[in-house]
Write an enzyme that holds these catalytic residues in place. Structure first.
Site: not given
Length: 780
Positions: A736, A168, A122, A210, A574
């Site tokens: 890694r 929402d 809106g 909701m 970490m």
């Protein structure tokens, strides 16, 4: 980041001579403040003037003190606040032409021709009407003598950019609207609390969330807590659903469950369009089944509280993109909405999004419910399909005679159990026998293998850590025993859930196929580690939970620093060598710097940061927050940085340090991790089922092609499977981490928001995309 036209333009000069106004409108949503803060700071960074419009469109109409200049400091300490600091109001005046005339006059007088609106559909539609009427409004103002022709000439065109703030998630074209993730956090906190009391008393709970026209919150909640049933407006239940619901609840109880959970969206309806309410359901369950039933309506709790890490990063990224879109707009550019699709920032034509959002309502009103789900986009559709798959389909009578083993490898993280649960249940639905392997590859070698059933994993979605047990041990030294046990237990496929050890361990298994034929079975790796350091996936399960833990700790630390003044905190996170957690926490907690291994830094950089903090202490914001990834440098340790800052800041600020440690691996999984893990677990087993059909030859399974051992990951906009052999090339095994990491491009945003005069790379451009076509392409 921004449009191609800016290539070669100095971003710190882009906004010189321009003025931007920012307002929040409609219902509030957590994360709006992050968007306001980023819009203000990036606007100032580009050299533009920025104004706050207080109380939404009402402030725009009333003008005067409602429209005030924004400064760098005025948006400090806003990140962690829910709601909207600049206020929002429903505004009748702006809906009239008279009101819009006043608003236009107020903007012209201040020289504002760029408006950033944060609100629902809106609010954004209102902004577009304002823009299309702009030149007529100016003509009227000139004829009434309210503004001069010169003023009208300098403000001849109004640019508008929208950001969707709505808990929402009811705006089409966007994966996630600002506030949705935080609302899910509130809901899941309540669901977790309710489950403990419900189990004590063997109760049925009905929870209304909701979503008057959109069932997203209800649907994701149902997925994330393993609810027995969900009612959403987009997909009313078939006639006779009352009998079906009671049958399902009875079956769950008979199977040994002590609680039932039913989730209802406030706009839930039946096929005839009549509302389905909490009370109606409570009466049904109480009268038909005699269960002790409680109903809870969550209401405005969902809008409240502090924004989640995701919403803060989303709001911050959208704010940056909004400023760039405003400053690059031409009179020909349609009003746009900035949004995220997967992890990509996108710009979408505002009115196309509004149109599709309206099409959903039309489809629902006309009873075309399948169309309504499709129009909501792929994300919604995937959630619905996963929910339907997992919602108590009775296991098939005919078994597939396939045995699938599941193991957790590496360090534990939140969400592992949700992935195991989804994999086990989808496997059972497919007719497979599911086996649990305890303690990773070591357990596979030491025969810690047992069947795992539908009910065992029932309550696992919300449990942190690893119920199966996990170890970092690699399979290399156990290859003989592992292959014997694969043969002994007749294991046909493996689901390996874990971190970097899961990836490197699976590679060892693939390499062992030449010697051990038993290892020629399909394998799928699901990335699950707080470090988010696996190749083949932009996100790993557990990283979102860890990020929220770090963010909430930083919030508390900032609060303490704000009280004592002139204090700088140095916090170690970490992540191994991967700087994802430090960088994203830097964005969501508003850090002054985040040191990571991927971005080399030296003594000059440390000095610059100290000087920057010294300058900051002269302002009203007398505190600092520095994040350091645990392995960012072997010499510039946390202690070294702490000592350097303490020495250099003498007389100006004092320092404290915090090592967050293993608290980052614990805790209950966030809604994102539960939902992501559920979809990953389901997809992994569905893929294995197809792969097993391909690999079935002469009465047995034989899989030794590269594509029979894959990592399942989320890439940009969808779930993809990539062979381990391909990903091996993309990996830095020594440290890694993947060789290319998407989130590194967000680091400049963090620095700009911390007031560093660095160059924002505007060469990677975000072009306008179309939604009408896009509803078919976005994913996850």
């Amino acid at each position: 980041m921004a449009n191609i036209s800016t290539a070669g333009v100095d971003p710190t000069k882009m906004g010189v001579g321009r003025a931007i106004a920012v307002l929040t409108s409609g219902g509030d949503a957590q994360g709006m403040n992050a968007a306001v803060r980023a819009t203000v700071r990036v606007g100032l960074y580009t050299g533009a003037k920025v104004f706050f419009v207080h109380e939404g469109y009402q402030g725009l109409v009333d003008g005067g003190d409602h429209i005030r200049p924004a400064t760098w400091e005025s948006v400090s300490m806003m990140l962690q606040l829910g709601g909207t600091v600049i206020g929002s109001a429903r505004c009748k005046d702006f809906q009239t032409r008279e009101g819009r005339l006043k608003a236009a006059s107020n903007l012209v007088k201040l020289g504002v021709t760029n408006l950033c609106v944060i609100g629902g559909d809106g609010s954004l539609t209102g902004a577009n009407i304002f823009r299309t009427e702009w030149s007529d409004l100016l003509k009227d103002l000139i004829s009434k003598g309210k503004i001069t022709k010169e003023e009208a000439k300098t403000s001849s065109h109004l640019n508008i950019v929208g950001m969707v703030g709505s808990i929402d998630n009811d705006f089409c074209g966007t994966d996630m609207t600002i506030g949705t993730d935080s609302a899910l956090h509130r809901i899941i906190e309540v669901v977790d609390s309710i489950t403990t009391t419900a189990q004590s008393h063997q109760r049925a709970f009905i929870l209304e969330v909701m979503g008057r026209h959109c069932g997203y919150l209800a649907l994701v909640t149902a997925l994330a807590c393993g609810a027995d049933w969900v009612f959403i407006p987009e997909m009313p239940p078939d006639d006779g659903w009352e009998d079906h619901l009671c049958r399902r609840l009875t079956e769950t109880r008979k199977a040994g469950s002590r609680l039932n959970v039913i989730i209802v969206a406030e706009g839930a309806i039946n096929k005839a369009g009549k509302p389905i309410t909490c009370d109606q359901l409570k009466d049904l369950v109480t009268k038909r089944l005699g269960y002790d039933t409680r109903a809870t309506i969550l209401g405005h709790v969902q809008r409240g509280g502090t924004p989640s890490a995701f919403d803060r990063v989303l709001g911050s990224r959208m704010g940056v993109e909004a400023v760039m879109a405003l400053l690059e707009a031409t009179p020909e550019t349609p009003a746009c909405v900035v949004s995220l699709s997967g992890n990509q920032a996108v710009r979408l034509p505002l009115m196309e999004c509004v149109q599709v959002t309206k099409d959903v309502t039309v489809a629902m009103n006309e009873g075309r419910f399948d169309d309504a789900v499709k129009l909501r986009g792929r994300s919604f559709e995937n959630n619905w399909n996963t929910y339907k798959l997992l919602a108590h389909v009775r296991p098939p009578e005919t078994k597939s005679n396939i045995n699938v083993a599941i193991l957790n490898v590496g360090a534990p993280c939140a969400g592992m159990n949700a992935a195991v649960r989804a994999a086990v249940r989808i496997g059972i639905i497919q007719g497979h026998n599911m086996l649990a392997v305890h303690d990773g590859f070591e357990g596979l070698a030491l025969e810690k293998i047992e069947p795992i059933t539908w009910n065992i994993v029932g309550e696992w979605t919300g449990k942190g850590g690893s119920e199966l047990g996990t170890k970092r041990v690699l399979p290399g030294k156990y290859m003989e025993e592992i292959s014997l046990n694969i043969a002994k237990y007749n294991i046909h496929a493996l689901v390996i859930i874990g971190g970097f050890e899961a990836f490197s361990g699976a590679l060892e298994m693939v390499q062992g196929r030449g010697k051990y034929e038993e290892l020629c079975i399909p394998m799928v790796i699901i990335p699950a580690t707080v470090s988010n350091n696996l190749p083949g996936s932009d996100f790993s399960i557990g990283a979102d939970t860890a990020l929220n833990t770090i963010t909430s700790t930083c919030d508390r630390i900032k609060q303490s620093a704000a009280g004592t003044k002139r204090r700088v905190f140095i916090i170690e996170t970490m992540g191994g060598y991967c700087g994802y957690l430090a960088t994203m926490a830097g964005l969501s907690a508003g850090a002054d710097a985040a040191y990571i291994y991927e971005e080399k830094f030296g003594i000059r950089d440390l000095e610059r940061n100290v000087e920057h903090l010294t300058e900051k202490m002269k302002t009203t914001v007398k505190r600092g927050l520095i994040l350091r990834n645990e392995n960012c440098s072997s010499n510039y340790t946390t202690d070294f940085i702490f000592n350097l800052y303490s020495e250099e800041g003498k007389g100006v600020f004092d320092c404290r340090k915090n090592v967050l440690g293993h608290m980052q691996q614990g805790g209950t999984p966030t809604p994102f991790d539960r939902n992501f893990a559920t979809k990953m677990g389901a997809k992994a087993v569905l893929w294995l089922t197809e792969k097993l059909k391909e690999c079935y030859r002469h009465g047995r399974i034989f899989a030794n092609t590269p594509d029979s051992a894959c990592v399942l990951g989320m890439r940009k906009r969808g779930l993809v499977l990539q062979p381990l052999a391909e990903l091996k090339e993309e990996t830095d095994f020594e440290h890694r981490i993947p060789k290319n990491q998407w989130w590194l491009k967000l680091r400049p945003i963090m620095k700009i928001l911390a007031k560093y005069k660095i160059s924002l790379d505007t060469s990677e451009h975000t072009l306008m995309e179309h939604v009408i076509r896009q509803t078919e392409t976005t994913n996850i």
